[in-house]
Design a protein around this motif. Structure first.
Motif, short mmCIF file in Angstrom:
data_model
loop_
_atom_site.label_atom_id
_atom_site.label_comp_id
_atom_site.label_asym_id
_atom_site.label_seq_id
_atom_site.Cartn_x
_atom_site.Cartn_y
_atom_site.Cartn_z
N SER A 115 14.41 -4.12 3.45
CA SER A 115 14.21 -2.88 2.71
C SER A 115 14.83 -3.02 1.33
O SER A 115 15.59 -3.96 1.07
CB SER A 115 14.85 -1.70 3.47
OG SER A 115 14.55 -0.47 2.83
N PHE A 116 14.49 -2.08 0.44
CA PHE A 116 15.09 -2.04 -0.89
C PHE A 116 15.97 -0.81 -1.00
O PHE A 116 15.84 0.15 -0.23
CB PHE A 116 14.00 -1.99 -1.98
CG PHE A 116 13.14 -3.22 -2.05
CD1 PHE A 116 13.71 -4.48 -2.18
CD2 PHE A 116 11.76 -3.12 -1.99
CE1 PHE A 116 12.92 -5.62 -2.24
CE2 PHE A 116 10.96 -4.26 -2.06
CZ PHE A 116 11.54 -5.50 -2.19
N TRP A 117 16.87 -0.83 -1.99
CA TRP A 117 17.78 0.30 -2.17
C TRP A 117 17.04 1.60 -2.49
O TRP A 117 17.54 2.68 -2.23
CB TRP A 117 18.78 -0.02 -3.29
CG TRP A 117 19.82 -1.00 -2.86
CD1 TRP A 117 19.88 -2.34 -3.20
CD2 TRP A 117 20.93 -0.77 -2.00
NE1 TRP A 117 20.96 -2.93 -2.60
CE2 TRP A 117 21.63 -1.99 -1.86
CE3 TRP A 117 21.41 0.35 -1.33
CZ2 TRP A 117 22.78 -2.12 -1.09
CZ3 TRP A 117 22.56 0.23 -0.56
CH2 TRP A 117 23.22 -0.99 -0.45
N TYR A 128 22.84 -6.44 6.22
CA TYR A 128 23.05 -7.48 5.22
C TYR A 128 22.72 -6.90 3.86
O TYR A 128 21.62 -6.40 3.63
CB TYR A 128 22.17 -8.69 5.52
CG TYR A 128 22.20 -9.76 4.45
CD1 TYR A 128 23.40 -10.37 4.08
CD2 TYR A 128 21.04 -10.18 3.81
CE1 TYR A 128 23.44 -11.35 3.10
CE2 TYR A 128 21.06 -11.17 2.83
CZ TYR A 128 22.26 -11.75 2.49
OH TYR A 128 22.29 -12.71 1.51
N ILE A 129 23.69 -6.95 2.95
CA ILE A 129 23.56 -6.27 1.66
C ILE A 129 23.57 -7.29 0.53
O ILE A 129 24.42 -8.17 0.47
CB ILE A 129 24.73 -5.29 1.46
CG1 ILE A 129 24.77 -4.26 2.59
CG2 ILE A 129 24.63 -4.59 0.12
CD1 ILE A 129 26.05 -3.48 2.63
N ALA A 143 18.22 -5.79 6.23
CA ALA A 143 18.60 -6.46 4.99
C ALA A 143 18.16 -5.61 3.81
O ALA A 143 16.97 -5.38 3.61
CB ALA A 143 17.95 -7.84 4.92
N ILE A 144 19.13 -5.14 3.03
CA ILE A 144 18.82 -4.30 1.86
C ILE A 144 19.04 -5.13 0.61
O ILE A 144 20.15 -5.62 0.35
CB ILE A 144 19.71 -3.05 1.81
CG1 ILE A 144 19.74 -2.33 3.16
CG2 ILE A 144 19.19 -2.09 0.74
CD1 ILE A 144 20.67 -1.13 3.19
N PHE A 190 27.36 -8.38 0.22
CA PHE A 190 28.01 -7.78 -0.95
C PHE A 190 28.86 -6.58 -0.54
O PHE A 190 28.37 -5.63 0.06
CB PHE A 190 26.92 -7.33 -1.92
CG PHE A 190 27.44 -6.70 -3.19
CD1 PHE A 190 27.80 -7.48 -4.26
CD2 PHE A 190 27.55 -5.33 -3.30
CE1 PHE A 190 28.26 -6.91 -5.44
CE2 PHE A 190 28.01 -4.74 -4.47
CZ PHE A 190 28.36 -5.54 -5.54
N HIS A 191 30.17 -6.62 -0.87
CA HIS A 191 31.06 -5.50 -0.59
C HIS A 191 31.71 -5.05 -1.90
O HIS A 191 32.56 -5.76 -2.45
CB HIS A 191 32.17 -5.90 0.39
CG HIS A 191 31.67 -6.17 1.77
ND1 HIS A 191 31.13 -5.21 2.57
CD2 HIS A 191 31.63 -7.32 2.49
CE1 HIS A 191 30.78 -5.74 3.73
NE2 HIS A 191 31.07 -7.01 3.70
#
Length: 308
Positions: free
Chosen positions: A33-35, A71-72, A6-7, A100-101
């Protein structure tokens, strides 16, 4: 055990993310995680590897191909190159992408103005009469804007959410003060704005779409000095039923935008639907309360089924 990466965004992370993760079913493990916690490695030939620091291994790197799903969320600014590489590498490895896409048919769909343009030109969705541009242009051509959309008008930063920075403008002096405050609080990256015709209403409709399921509420505010209906700003909610035709339209919008989840907002204006926004990282709290149903669990159940 299925592993989901999951970002999310380190800048202004949504308080709802932990509530979604709290509903993780047995048989799935989430690594967060983070971007800004990734390293991209290219070996000089034809091998590309993405490594992530996660909450499970905070001082180590885990490659993307160790995960069964992605998962964004983008609740704030994300470097476009970073997101592009992550999405392409997930696609090359056939790793399911959820959330998110920003890309539809090879074209990147950005924030409010870009989404409005795409939805109107591809789906004939109607939005309030609008101007979009850098704050210097909106200020310079204030009189031109007023002739077209009148006073007061709604002004909002192009890439903020949850009603943040949205204001009702009554004069040029008020507009200058508004721009000064927004730029001071959020920085020059928030220098592009939408100026939209203000349509008086008794509340707007939010349709939450999770996969193929729709859940509708009416959002409204009873505060005298507040025109925004956002739940995050204290707006009230009421469960409502929408027509089969409207449900089909909501699903069509989500499919066209290549989304798994969306919060679609509109005003009922006579017999028309005037759309305000298509939120690709929608809040779940208001709909959960109005429907007395756990939308956080429904979101996580959908994710789990997609990566099984």
């Amino acid at each position: 055990m299925k592993k989901l990466l999951a970002i999310t965004n380190h800048f202004n992370p949504s308080p709802e993310v932990p509530l979604i993760f709290a509903e993780t079913p047995k048989g799935m493990e989430i690594h967060s995680s983070f971007w800004n916690q990734l390293l991209y490695f290219y070996d000089g030939k034809n091998k590309h590897t993405l490594f992530f620091e996660t909450n499970k291994k905070p001082n180590d790197l885990t490659p993307l191909d160790k995960y069964d799903g992605l998962y964004i969320r983008s609740d704030g600014p994300v470097d476009n190159d970073t997101m592009s590489i992550v999405l392409r590498e997930a696609e090359r490895r056939n790793i399911p992408k959820l959330g998110f896409h920003p890309y539809v048919g090879g074209s990147r769909i950005g924030s409010k103005a870009d989404t409005m343009h795409f939805c109107n030109t591809n789906l004939d969705m109607l939005f309030p009469m609008s101007f979009f541009g850098k704050y210097t242009m909106i200020e310079k051509y204030f009189d031109t804007i007023v002739k077209k959309i009148g006073l007061p008008f709604v002004c909002k930063p192009n890439n903020l959410s949850k009603g943040r920075g949205v204001s009702l403008i009554h004069s040029k002096k008020e507009l200058k003060k508004y721009f000064s405050e927004i730029l001071e609080e959020y920085g020059t990256k928030k220098s592009y704005f939408l100026a939209q015709k203000y349509i008086k209403n008794k509340g707007d409709v939010r349709v939450l779409v999770i996969g193929k399921k729709t859940h509708a509420i009416r959002r409204y505010t009873e505060a005298k000095d507040e025109f925004r209906n956002n739940v995050s700003l204290g707006g009230e909610t009421q469960k409502i039923t929408i027509s089969t035709e409207t449900k089909k339209l909501m699903k069509k919008i989500v499919k066209k935008l290549n989304l798994d989840f969306a919060g679609i907002d509109y005003i009922e204006y006579g017999k028309k639907q005037i759309f305000l926004e298509v939120n690709r990282t929608p809040g779940l709290t208001g709909v959960s309360g109005a429907h007395n149903k756990n939308m956080f669990k429904e979101t996580m159940d959908y994710i789990y089924k997609k990566i099984k």
